[in-house]
Design an enzyme around this catalytic site. Structure first.
Site, short mmCIF file in Angstrom:
data_model
loop_
_atom_site.label_atom_id
_atom_site.label_comp_id
_atom_site.label_asym_id
_atom_site.label_seq_id
_atom_site.Cartn_x
_atom_site.Cartn_y
_atom_site.Cartn_z
N GLY A 31 0.83 -1.21 0.00
CA GLY A 31 0.00 0.00 0.00
C GLY A 31 0.86 1.25 0.00
O GLY A 31 0.58 2.22 0.72
N ASP B 233 -2.05 -6.89 -6.04
CA ASP B 233 -3.28 -6.84 -5.24
C ASP B 233 -3.11 -7.89 -4.14
O ASP B 233 -3.06 -9.09 -4.44
CB ASP B 233 -4.49 -7.17 -6.13
CG ASP B 233 -5.81 -7.01 -5.40
OD1 ASP B 233 -5.83 -7.16 -4.16
OD2 ASP B 233 -6.82 -6.74 -6.08
N VAL B 234 -3.01 -7.45 -2.90
CA VAL B 234 -2.71 -8.40 -1.82
C VAL B 234 -3.82 -9.42 -1.61
O VAL B 234 -3.62 -10.43 -0.93
CB VAL B 234 -2.38 -7.68 -0.47
CG1 VAL B 234 -1.12 -6.83 -0.60
CG2 VAL B 234 -3.57 -6.86 0.03
N SER C 98 -5.04 -0.35 13.88
CA SER C 98 -5.83 0.89 14.03
C SER C 98 -6.34 0.94 15.46
O SER C 98 -6.45 -0.10 16.12
CB SER C 98 -7.01 0.87 13.06
OG SER C 98 -7.90 1.95 13.34
N TYR D 214 -15.04 -3.34 9.69
CA TYR D 214 -13.70 -2.74 9.74
C TYR D 214 -13.09 -2.99 11.11
O TYR D 214 -11.94 -3.40 11.23
CB TYR D 214 -13.77 -1.24 9.42
CG TYR D 214 -12.39 -0.59 9.44
CD1 TYR D 214 -11.43 -0.96 8.51
CD2 TYR D 214 -12.06 0.38 10.39
CE1 TYR D 214 -10.14 -0.38 8.53
CE2 TYR D 214 -10.80 0.97 10.41
CZ TYR D 214 -9.85 0.58 9.48
OH TYR D 214 -8.60 1.15 9.51
N LYS E 64 -9.65 -5.10 12.04
CA LYS E 64 -8.49 -4.54 12.75
C LYS E 64 -8.27 -5.22 14.10
O LYS E 64 -7.15 -5.27 14.58
CB LYS E 64 -8.64 -3.02 12.89
CG LYS E 64 -8.50 -2.30 11.53
CD LYS E 64 -7.10 -2.50 10.91
CE LYS E 64 -6.92 -1.74 9.62
NZ LYS E 64 -5.56 -1.89 9.04
N GLY F 286 -4.91 6.50 15.21
CA GLY F 286 -6.26 7.04 15.17
C GLY F 286 -6.42 7.80 13.86
O GLY F 286 -5.67 7.58 12.91
N1 LIG Z 1 -6.19 7.04 7.77
C1 LIG Z 1 -6.61 6.65 8.97
O1 LIG Z 1 -7.32 7.37 9.69
C2 LIG Z 1 -6.17 5.30 9.50
C3 LIG Z 1 -6.28 5.06 10.86
C4 LIG Z 1 -5.90 3.83 11.36
C5 LIG Z 1 -5.39 2.87 10.51
N2 LIG Z 1 -5.30 3.11 9.17
C6 LIG Z 1 -4.77 2.05 8.33
O2 LIG Z 1 -3.63 2.53 7.66
C7 LIG Z 1 -3.42 1.77 6.47
C8 LIG Z 1 -3.13 2.70 5.30
O3 LIG Z 1 -4.26 3.49 5.06
P1 LIG Z 1 -4.19 5.03 4.67
O4 LIG Z 1 -4.84 5.80 5.74
O5 LIG Z 1 -2.81 5.40 4.27
O6 LIG Z 1 -5.20 5.05 3.43
P2 LIG Z 1 -4.96 5.31 1.87
O7 LIG Z 1 -4.35 6.64 1.66
O8 LIG Z 1 -6.27 5.02 1.22
O9 LIG Z 1 -3.90 4.18 1.48
C9 LIG Z 1 -4.26 2.82 1.41
C10 LIG Z 1 -3.19 2.06 0.66
O10 LIG Z 1 -3.55 0.66 0.63
C11 LIG Z 1 -3.44 0.21 -0.70
N3 LIG Z 1 -4.33 -0.91 -0.96
C12 LIG Z 1 -5.67 -0.97 -0.75
N4 LIG Z 1 -6.15 -2.15 -1.15
C13 LIG Z 1 -5.09 -2.85 -1.64
C14 LIG Z 1 -4.95 -4.14 -2.23
N5 LIG Z 1 -5.99 -4.95 -2.39
N6 LIG Z 1 -3.71 -4.55 -2.62
C15 LIG Z 1 -2.65 -3.72 -2.46
N7 LIG Z 1 -2.72 -2.50 -1.92
C16 LIG Z 1 -3.94 -2.07 -1.52
C17 LIG Z 1 -3.77 1.42 -1.57
O11 LIG Z 1 -3.15 1.31 -2.85
P3 LIG Z 1 -3.89 0.98 -4.23
O12 LIG Z 1 -5.26 1.55 -4.16
O13 LIG Z 1 -3.00 1.62 -5.26
O14 LIG Z 1 -3.85 -0.51 -4.31
C18 LIG Z 1 -3.09 2.53 -0.79
O15 LIG Z 1 -1.72 2.61 -1.14
C19 LIG Z 1 -4.65 0.89 6.31
O16 LIG Z 1 -4.36 -0.40 6.77
C20 LIG Z 1 -5.67 1.56 7.21
O17 LIG Z 1 -6.64 0.66 7.68
C21 LIG Z 1 -5.67 4.31 8.65
#
Ligand SMILES: NC(=O)c1ccc[n+]([C@@H]2O[C@H](COP(=O)([O-])OP(=O)(O)OC[C@H]3O[C@@H](n4cnc5c(N)ncnc54)[C@H](OP(=O)(O)O)[C@@H]3O)[C@@H](O)[C@H]2O)c1
Length: 261
Positions: free
Chosen positions: A13, A64-65, A144, A157, A161, A188
């Site tokens: 990602g 795609d994971v 998360s 979700y 997590k 968060g």
């Molecule tokens: N933002 C928050 O508030 C928050 C809080 C707690 C935890 N998180 C966690 O942090 C992590 C990253 O999220 P983010 O906030 O950075 O969101 P983001 O900007 O939407 O990034 C998500 C990343 O995951 C990749 N991804 C999604 N589905 C995929 C798949 N099937 N295969 C390979 N790559 C995939 C996307 O790339 P492509 O679309 O190019 O594949 C993107 O690079 C996630 O696990 C999320 O649950 C986020």
């Protein structure tokens, strides 16, 4: 402190948000990067940027994971080519929708479970044997606070997590006696494309999530990731939870009231 210089770090990602910021921080610390995600152009741009800025090698692969065969095949060929990985950052993940269970969308549920839980497992299962055979490595799972506290509409979700948290604990137990460390980093609210994805491209709904307070930036989470990776080899940060100062729980925000004229 553990130096990251010359290490190989896999970032899943890496095309956006926390994964992209982590790839940038890791490259700045001298690590070589294997960046994977589904969006090729984003990965190519990241590769261009990092190789122009830092003296590191950046490999990219569209992956795609959720696709177990593609994951298995790619890592089999990566390791067969004589490569290794010192760091696995299991970051790829998403939330889809916020409907109550009784109105939930089956496709959204599949996508979250297939990505956040099964995808993380497929990648880990492909990489861990090589870390075990070298008796060296560090896995960082991005969980998360949704894996600590359930919130209304978070249901699937949250479950995914909670699973990531359980898998981090399980991996640590299963790797007892090895030098491989497993750290779960649990943020968060962090302003990325996360909410845009969750609300199926509804920018207004996504913006509203971060309105009225200062959320975490992806770089804040990347700093936390670097902290756990740089801990001395005898220190394993099993779980690191970080939130914006204005957030104190899954639904507890100190938000400024909108101005009324
Ligand atoms: N933002 C928050 O508030 C928050 C809080 C707690 C935890 N998180 C966690 O942090 C992590 C990253 O999220 P983010 O906030 O950075 O969101 P983001 O900007 O939407 O990034 C998500 C990343 O995951 C990749 N991804 C999604 N589905 C995929 C798949 N099937 N295969 C390979 N790559 C995939 C996307 O790339 P492509 O679309 O190019 O594949 C993107 O690079 C996630 O696990 C999320 O649950 C986020």
């Amino acid at each position: 402190m553990t130096s990251l210089k010359g290490k190989w770090a896999l970032v899943t990602g890496a095309s956006s948000g926390i994964g992209m910021a982590a790839a940038q921080r890791l490259a700045a610390a001298g690590a070589n990067i294997l960046a994977v995600a589904r969006r090729q152009e984003r990965l190519e741009e990241l590769q261009r940027q990092l190789t122009a800025q830092y003296d590191v090698t950046v490999d990219i692969h569209v992956l795609d994971v959720r696709d177990r065969t593609a994951v298995e095949t790619f890592f089999a060929s990566w390791f067969a080519g004589g490569h290794h990985l010192d760091i696995l950052l299991n970051n790829a993940g998403l939330a889809m929708g916020k409907a109550p269970v009784q109105e939930g969308d089956w496709q959204d549920w599949d996508e979250m479970i297939d990505t956040n839980v099964k995808g993380l497992l497929y990648v880990s299962r492909s990489v861990l044997p090589h870390m075990v055979s070298r008796n060296s490595g560090h896995v960082v799972n991005i969980g998360s606070i949704a894996g600590h506290w359930v919130y209304p509409g978070g249901n699937v979700y949250n479950a995914s997590k909670f699973a990531v948290r359980a898998l981090g604990e399980g991996m640590n137990m299963d790797l007892l006696g090895t030098n491989i460390r497993v750290s779960n980093v649990d943020p968060g609210a962090c302003e990325t494309e996360f909410s845009l994805v969750r609300f199926h491209g509804d920018q207004e709904a996504a913006d509203a999530v971060y309105k009225g307070f200062e959320p975490l930036r992806p770089e804040d989470v990347a700093d936390a990731i670097c902290y756990v990776l740089q801990a001395p080899p005898h220190v394993n940060v099993a779980n690191l939870v970080l939130m914006a100062t204005a957030q104190r729980g899954a639904t507890l925000f100190a938000k400024e009231k909108p101005q009324t004229s």
